[in-house]
Design an enzyme around this catalytic site. Structure first.
Site, PDB file in Angstrom:
ATOM      1  N   PHE A  61     -16.559  13.883 -14.623  1.00 49.03           N
ATOM      2  CA  PHE A  61     -17.361  13.734 -13.410  1.00 49.03           C
ATOM      3  C   PHE A  61     -17.689  15.080 -12.781  1.00 49.03           C
ATOM      4  O   PHE A  61     -18.816  15.313 -12.334  1.00 49.03           O
ATOM      5  CB  PHE A  61     -16.651  12.834 -12.410  1.00 49.03           C
ATOM      6  CG  PHE A  61     -17.539  12.391 -11.273  1.00 49.03           C
ATOM      7  CD1 PHE A  61     -18.701  11.693 -11.511  1.00 49.03           C
ATOM      8  CD2 PHE A  61     -17.207  12.692  -9.960  1.00 49.03           C
ATOM      9  CE1 PHE A  61     -19.532  11.294 -10.473  1.00 49.03           C
ATOM     10  CE2 PHE A  61     -18.022  12.297  -8.914  1.00 49.03           C
ATOM     11  CZ  PHE A  61     -19.194  11.596  -9.167  1.00 49.03           C
ATOM     12  N   ARG A  97      -8.852  25.015 -14.581  1.00 47.39           N
ATOM     13  CA  ARG A  97      -7.603  25.774 -14.583  1.00 47.39           C
ATOM     14  C   ARG A  97      -7.316  26.438 -15.939  1.00 47.39           C
ATOM     15  O   ARG A  97      -6.798  27.538 -16.022  1.00 47.39           O
ATOM     16  CB  ARG A  97      -6.442  24.834 -14.218  1.00 47.39           C
ATOM     17  CG  ARG A  97      -5.110  25.540 -14.013  1.00 47.39           C
ATOM     18  CD  ARG A  97      -3.983  24.518 -13.899  1.00 47.39           C
ATOM     19  NE  ARG A  97      -4.237  23.553 -12.867  1.00 47.39           N
ATOM     20  CZ  ARG A  97      -3.896  23.702 -11.598  1.00 47.39           C
ATOM     21  NH1 ARG A  97      -3.287  24.816 -11.212  1.00 47.39           N
ATOM     22  NH2 ARG A  97      -4.134  22.764 -10.710  1.00 47.39           N
ATOM     23  N   LYS A 112     -11.225   9.579  -6.308  1.00 48.51           N
ATOM     24  CA  LYS A 112     -11.058   8.239  -5.734  1.00 48.51           C
ATOM     25  C   LYS A 112      -9.618   7.785  -5.874  1.00 48.51           C
ATOM     26  O   LYS A 112      -8.905   8.178  -6.783  1.00 48.51           O
ATOM     27  CB  LYS A 112     -11.996   7.249  -6.433  1.00 48.51           C
ATOM     28  CG  LYS A 112     -13.475   7.588  -6.263  1.00 48.51           C
ATOM     29  CD  LYS A 112     -14.373   6.660  -7.044  1.00 48.51           C
ATOM     30  CE  LYS A 112     -15.836   7.044  -6.864  1.00 48.51           C
ATOM     31  NZ  LYS A 112     -16.769   6.176  -7.627  1.00 48.51           N
ATOM     32  N   ALA A 158     -20.384   9.384 -15.303  1.00 45.27           N
ATOM     33  CA  ALA A 158     -20.587  10.806 -15.573  1.00 45.27           C
ATOM     34  C   ALA A 158     -21.641  11.043 -16.651  1.00 45.27           C
ATOM     35  O   ALA A 158     -22.510  11.906 -16.504  1.00 45.27           O
ATOM     36  CB  ALA A 158     -19.262  11.448 -15.986  1.00 45.27           C
ATOM     37  N   LYS A 211     -12.080  -0.574  -5.664  1.00 48.25           N
ATOM     38  CA  LYS A 211     -12.948  -1.109  -6.726  1.00 48.25           C
ATOM     39  C   LYS A 211     -12.339  -0.812  -8.095  1.00 48.25           C
ATOM     40  O   LYS A 211     -12.542  -1.574  -9.049  1.00 48.25           O
ATOM     41  CB  LYS A 211     -14.361  -0.552  -6.585  1.00 48.25           C
ATOM     42  CG  LYS A 211     -14.489   0.961  -6.712  1.00 48.25           C
ATOM     43  CD  LYS A 211     -14.726   1.432  -8.131  1.00 48.25           C
ATOM     44  CE  LYS A 211     -14.757   2.940  -8.217  1.00 48.25           C
ATOM     45  NZ  LYS A 211     -14.978   3.422  -9.602  1.00 48.25           N
ATOM     46  N   ASP A 248     -20.416   0.209  -6.141  1.00 46.24           N
ATOM     47  CA  ASP A 248     -19.455   0.779  -7.081  1.00 46.24           C
ATOM     48  C   ASP A 248     -18.643  -0.326  -7.767  1.00 46.24           C
ATOM     49  O   ASP A 248     -18.303  -0.229  -8.947  1.00 46.24           O
ATOM     50  CB  ASP A 248     -18.525   1.740  -6.339  1.00 46.24           C
ATOM     51  CG  ASP A 248     -18.069   2.895  -7.218  1.00 46.24           C
ATOM     52  OD1 ASP A 248     -18.366   2.888  -8.418  1.00 46.24           O
ATOM     53  OD2 ASP A 248     -17.418   3.816  -6.692  1.00 46.24           O
ATOM     54  N   ARG A 273     -13.460   3.595 -17.134  1.00 44.76           N
ATOM     55  CA  ARG A 273     -12.094   3.811 -17.627  1.00 44.76           C
ATOM     56  C   ARG A 273     -11.154   2.727 -17.114  1.00 44.76           C
ATOM     57  O   ARG A 273     -10.261   2.276 -17.828  1.00 44.76           O
ATOM     58  CB  ARG A 273     -11.584   5.187 -17.192  1.00 44.76           C
ATOM     59  CG  ARG A 273     -12.243   6.350 -17.887  1.00 44.76           C
ATOM     60  CD  ARG A 273     -11.567   7.659 -17.528  1.00 44.76           C
ATOM     61  NE  ARG A 273     -11.621   7.907 -16.089  1.00 44.76           N
ATOM     62  CZ  ARG A 273     -12.552   8.611 -15.498  1.00 44.76           C
ATOM     63  NH1 ARG A 273     -13.536   9.122 -16.200  1.00 44.76           N
ATOM     64  NH2 ARG A 273     -12.521   8.809 -14.199  1.00 44.76           N
ATOM     65  N   ASN A 274     -11.352   2.325 -15.855  1.00 43.88           N
ATOM     66  CA  ASN A 274     -10.454   1.330 -15.271  1.00 43.88           C
ATOM     67  C   ASN A 274     -10.646  -0.042 -15.913  1.00 43.88           C
ATOM     68  O   ASN A 274      -9.681  -0.730 -16.218  1.00 43.88           O
ATOM     69  CB  ASN A 274     -10.680   1.260 -13.757  1.00 43.88           C
ATOM     70  CG  ASN A 274     -10.180   2.504 -13.052  1.00 43.88           C
ATOM     71  OD1 ASN A 274      -9.006   2.642 -12.768  1.00 43.88           O
ATOM     72  ND2 ASN A 274     -11.086   3.446 -12.785  1.00 43.88           N
TER      73      ASN A 274
END
Length: 322
Positions: free
Chosen positions: A12, A32, A104, A136, A185, A238, A249-250
């Protein structure tokens, strides 16, 4: 030309960086890992998360934090559960910069929402949130997407900087409501994935989405959000997207969960941790959250997905209201 910083080179964060850079803005994409960012710079794409999507000329990937300090606004696109650790390291460098939470969920240890976590470390900063329905891959490909930029003091300037020809941003002052929608959501999407993976059908998914939406409204009211916010992009919009596609993914996590197939690599499933803290909050404040509680129990392996669905179907009959 404006310069925008994006912290987090996941799917994302990278997609946002591409979208903003396509609007002729300079973008600094920070990650990172030196090795990861060196590879991204060499390939001119994020081959792990968004393969075959080349970066615009104005997008600069780096593992050096210093260039972010000269940006007009910085977007934080890192997982909610990692946000506190990140801020503990970089808070002094981020002082006085406008910050946008692009993550989120709720923090497992405290139940804090992303903007609340940021405010604990940087109380004087202008803190915003960007949320709503957007995959994304599609955002990076330039497919039409609409989201909401939340700020207690809305500014058309930031709205314009972050918008593009294909990303349309609306504004809201309800930070709590926006983030409740974005957090819950994901939990409901896991429930829908469980139902579809178990072969329960589209009617079951529609029922879970509808009753899950009622849970979102109930929780938002108690948490101090405006229920009307849930009717918009960050809530209903959403929810519709995340519960209806295997790109989520969820949803995919819930689907795999019901089939006992968790060997797949799930990088970030915000709804998993969020289900636990929201379920606990619901118990503590006597909020009726049956779907959220069942999702939490299934993830903890306290009950099976079949038992969860049986429990939901066996609940007392009632009127159809939120």
């Amino acid at each position: 030309m404006r310069t925008v910083g994006v912290v987090g080179a996941g799917a994302f964060g990278t997609a946002l960086a591409i979208s903003i850079a396509n609007q002729n803005n300079g973008v600094i994409l920070w990650g990172r890992s030196q090795a990861q960012m060196k590879e991204i710079k060499h390939l001119n794409e994020n081959s792990r998360f968004l393969p075959n999507i080349k970066f615009p000329n104005k997008l600069i990937p780096t593992s050096d934090f210093e260039p972010l300090l000269s940006c007009e606004i910085v977007l934080l696109a890192i997982p909610t559960q990692s946000l506190r650790q990140f801020l503990g390291v970089y808070k002094t460098k981020l002082e006085n910069l406008p910050l946008v939470a692009c993550c989120k969920g709720a923090e497992l240890a405290t139940g804090d929402l992303p903007t609340e976590i940021i405010q604990r470390y940087l109380p004087r900063n202008n803190i915003m949130v960007l949320t709503g329905p957007g995959f994304a891959q599609e955002l990076a490909q330039g497919k039409p997407t609409a989201m909401t930029l939340g700020s207690t003091v809305p500014t058309a300037d930031f709205q314009k900087i972050l918008s593009s020809k294909t990303l349309r941003l609306y504004q809201s002052t309800d930070l709590i409501g926006l983030q409740i929608g974005g957090a819950l959501k994901n939990v409901i999407a896991i429930a829908c994935g469980i139902a579809m993976g178990a072969g329960l059908g589209e009617s079951a998914r529609a029922a879970l989405m509808t009753r899950g939406f009622a849970e979102m409204i109930r929780f938002a009211k108690v948490r101090g959000g405006n229920q009307n916010t849930l009717m918009g992009l960050s809530g209903l919009g959403d929810l519709s997207l995340t519960c209806s596609s295997k790109k989520s993914r969820n949803f995919s996590f819930g689907y795999a969960l019901s089939q006992g197939d968790l060997n797949k690599n799930f990088d970030t499933v915000e709804g998993s941790e969020t289900s636990h803290i929201i379920a606990k909050f619901g118990d503590d404040f006597d909020i009726e959250m049956p779907i959220t509680q069942m999702v939490s129990k299934v993830i903890k392996q306290e009950i099976s997905s079949v038992q969860a669905m049986e429990h939901l179907l066996a609940r007392p009959l009632r009127e159809d209201e939120s």
